[in-house]
Design a protein around this motif. Structure first.
Motif, PDB file in Angstrom:
ATOM      1  N   LYS A  24      -3.339   6.290   1.943  1.00 21.43           N
ATOM      2  CA  LYS A  24      -3.901   6.033   0.611  1.00 21.43           C
ATOM      3  C   LYS A  24      -5.091   6.939   0.310  1.00 21.43           C
ATOM      4  O   LYS A  24      -5.281   7.373  -0.822  1.00 21.43           O
ATOM      5  N   ASP A 121       3.861   4.004   5.238  1.00 16.54           N
ATOM      6  CA  ASP A 121       2.616   3.306   4.920  1.00 16.54           C
ATOM      7  C   ASP A 121       2.899   1.895   4.419  1.00 16.54           C
ATOM      8  O   ASP A 121       2.176   0.956   4.762  1.00 16.54           O
ATOM      9  N   GLU A 122       3.954   1.755   3.622  1.00 21.09           N
ATOM     10  CA  GLU A 122       4.319   0.432   3.103  1.00 21.09           C
ATOM     11  C   GLU A 122       4.678  -0.507   4.252  1.00 21.09           C
ATOM     12  O   GLU A 122       4.259  -1.668   4.282  1.00 21.09           O
ATOM     13  N   SER A 125       1.435  -1.177   6.313  1.00 19.34           N
ATOM     14  CA  SER A 125       0.466  -1.995   5.575  1.00 19.34           C
ATOM     15  C   SER A 125       0.911  -3.451   5.455  1.00 19.34           C
ATOM     16  O   SER A 125       0.084  -4.351   5.309  1.00 19.34           O
ATOM     17  N   GLY A 126       2.204  -3.687   5.538  1.00 19.02           N
ATOM     18  CA  GLY A 126       2.736  -5.031   5.373  1.00 19.02           C
ATOM     19  C   GLY A 126       2.753  -5.845   6.655  1.00 19.02           C
ATOM     20  O   GLY A 126       3.087  -7.025   6.633  1.00 19.02           O
TER      21      GLY A 126
END
Length: 139
Positions: A24, A121-122, A125-126
């Motif tokens: 990010k 990243d998704e 991050s989850g």
């Protein structure tokens, strides 16, 4: 002819280089750089138009001075200013082209970075658990 050059505000720096390379943050830095390059390009294009206009105006002034029968040195000096502005405008045009290329590459890089690392990243991050960093399994 007046100069509209003014110092830039200190907030104009696109992004500090603090070494934070999380997804990010990289996306944010690329977005800021792209925006800064787009803004710089607009300013350079304004500068180019202004320089070309001033060079043309000086040409006209030199012609008017010559037609008025004034000393030839004034015609020569005014023509030299016109030629100098024209030469500077050529360099500003080159700078505009370079800024455009840099802005385009920045936007392409942001898109490629998103395409390559967005899904990872998704996923990372989850999760509550830590996951390996990119490249961990490439041994």
């Amino acid at each position: 002819m007046s100069s509209d050059l003014a110092p830039r505000t200190p907030g104009a720096a696109p992004a500090p280089a603090e070494g934070d390379n999380r997804y990010k943050n990289v996306q944010d830095k690329l977005a800021k750089l792209g925006t800064a390059m787009d803004d710089a390009l607009l300013e350079l294009e304004d500068l180019l138009r202004s320089m070309q206009k001033n060079a043309s105006h000086n040409e006209d002034v030199a012609r008017d001075i010559e037609n008025a029968g004034l000393d030839g040195q004034f015609v020569e000096v005014t023509n030299l200013v016109s030629v100098a502005l024209g030469g500077a405008a050529v360099e500003v045009k080159w700078l505009c082209d370079t800024a455009q290329e840099t802005a385009d590459l920045t936007h392409e890089t942001k898109s490629a970075h998103s395409r390559l690392y967005g899904a990872l990243d998704e996923i990372r991050s989850g999760r509550r658990e830590k996951t390996p960093k990119p490249g961990f399994f490439n041994r």
